[in-house]
Design a protein around this motif. Structure first.
Motif, mmCIF file in Angstrom:
data_model
loop_
_atom_site.group_PDB
_atom_site.id
_atom_site.type_symbol
_atom_site.label_atom_id
_atom_site.label_comp_id
_atom_site.label_asym_id
_atom_site.label_seq_id
_atom_site.Cartn_x
_atom_site.Cartn_y
_atom_site.Cartn_z
ATOM 1 N N TYR A 196 43.524 -6.625 -35.140
ATOM 2 C CA TYR A 196 43.432 -6.984 -33.721
ATOM 3 C C TYR A 196 42.676 -5.899 -32.954
ATOM 4 O O TYR A 196 41.747 -6.183 -32.192
ATOM 5 N N ASP A 197 43.051 -4.636 -33.177
ATOM 6 C CA ASP A 197 42.378 -3.525 -32.485
ATOM 7 C C ASP A 197 40.882 -3.502 -32.817
ATOM 8 O O ASP A 197 40.043 -3.281 -31.940
ATOM 9 N N GLU A 198 40.584 -3.714 -34.088
ATOM 10 C CA GLU A 198 39.170 -3.712 -34.504
ATOM 11 C C GLU A 198 38.395 -4.845 -33.831
ATOM 12 O O GLU A 198 37.263 -4.664 -33.373
ATOM 13 N N LEU A 199 39.023 -6.013 -33.771
ATOM 14 C CA LEU A 199 38.339 -7.168 -33.175
ATOM 15 C C LEU A 199 38.209 -7.028 -31.660
ATOM 16 O O LEU A 199 37.191 -7.387 -31.079
ATOM 17 N N ILE A 200 39.239 -6.492 -31.043
ATOM 18 C CA ILE A 200 39.178 -6.228 -29.596
ATOM 19 C C ILE A 200 38.021 -5.275 -29.298
ATOM 20 O O ILE A 200 37.240 -5.471 -28.363
ATOM 21 N N ALA A 201 37.892 -4.241 -30.139
ATOM 22 C CA ALA A 201 36.811 -3.260 -29.938
ATOM 23 C C ALA A 201 35.438 -3.911 -30.075
ATOM 24 O O ALA A 201 34.459 -3.432 -29.505
#
Lengths: 143, 137
Positions: free
Chosen positions: B97-102
């Protein structure tokens, strides 16, 4: 079980191989790119993707060759070089082994089905999609 | 006996933009990108670890499947988020999720604990929703 960071590492290696599939295959280079030992990279890669790094590169080359055989007018030996093989003999036998026919047979067969030059015939995708998305009629004679 | 699923259709508003989203944001790979007879584009992508399940990125257009009116309605429904791609599995929902948000992927729900695991809900750039799930049971 493969952990998230290992998955990310082998994905980075896979991306590297995709970018360099035409170059001479080097397990040490791709393992180094992924910050793993050769043995570990190979083992995790195979476990995650179901094929070895070497087999992955060979598959990419064959898939690219299949595309070029249809969309380009280049000779078989040019395509062989284009996808990273130096020996046409090795390329042809690998192609025949994976595709079930020689590169020239493949080109001939798909060209004979297509209505337009350098286009893929509808017979190369699942019929349900060819019919419903593109209006292909299976029994319609070639235009 | 049916042994698996090979192709699933995902209606997208623009194939080029969808291709960029699925490959550059979600990390999928291109399966096929072929120009067919008649100039039609056959475009598929797949998750790296699951090459035998391809998503067919298709634009709803007037043709044998839809008349003009229906194609427009489908496009409106896609944009409105009426359709879902399905569930994407991850081994670490929060990290992914963090990677995709970034990368700028839009989420409508952050990672949340559910009975079956941890799940976030996102949208592709056409409006299709997808679930990002880390199964724990």
């Amino acid at each position: 079980m493969i952990r998230h960071f290992q998955y990310k590492k082998v994905c980075a290696g896979r991306d590297y191989l995709q970018e360099h599939y035409k170059d001479e295959f080097s397990l040490s280079k791709v393992a180094e790119h992924s910050c793993m030992s050769q043995y570990h990279f190979s083992r995790v890669f195979t476990s995650v993707f179901g094929e070895s790094p070497n087999a992955f590169v060979a598959r990419l080359r064959i898939e690219k060759a299949k595309q070029l055989l249809v969309t380009e007018g280049s000779s078989i030996s040019e395509i062989c070089t284009e996808v990273g093989y130096s020996s046409i003999g090795s390329f042809s036998s690998l192609f025949s082994e994976k595709v079930g026919m020689s590169p020239s047979q493949y080109r001939r067969q798909l060209s004979s089905l297509a209505n337009e030059p350098h286009r893929f015939p509808m017979q190369s995708i699942p019929l349900c999609f060819a019919q419903n998305l593109f209006g292909f009629k299976a029994n319609e004679p070639k235009k | 006996m049916i042994q698996g699923i090979a192709h699933v259709t995902v209606h997208v508003l623009d194939q080029d933009e969808a291709l960029t989203f699925y490959t550059e944001k979600l990390g999928f790979e291109v399966g096929m990108d072929m120009t067919m007879d008649g100039g039609f584009r056959w475009l598929t992508v797949f998750a790296k670890a699951q090459p035998k399940l391809e998503l067919v990125l298709a634009e709803p257009k007037e043709g044998p499947m839809f008349d003009k009116d229906s194609a427009e309605k489908i496009r409106d429904l896609v944009a409105a988020g009426a359709f879902g791609v399905g569930v994407f599995e991850t081994d670490d929902c929060q990290k992914t999720y963090d990677e995709l948000i970034a990368k700028g992927v839009e989420f409508t729900q952050p990672p949340t604990e559910q009975f079956y695991g941890i799940e976030a809900l996102g949208k592709d750039n056409s409006g299709n929703w997808f679930s990002l799930t880390q199964q724990t049971v």
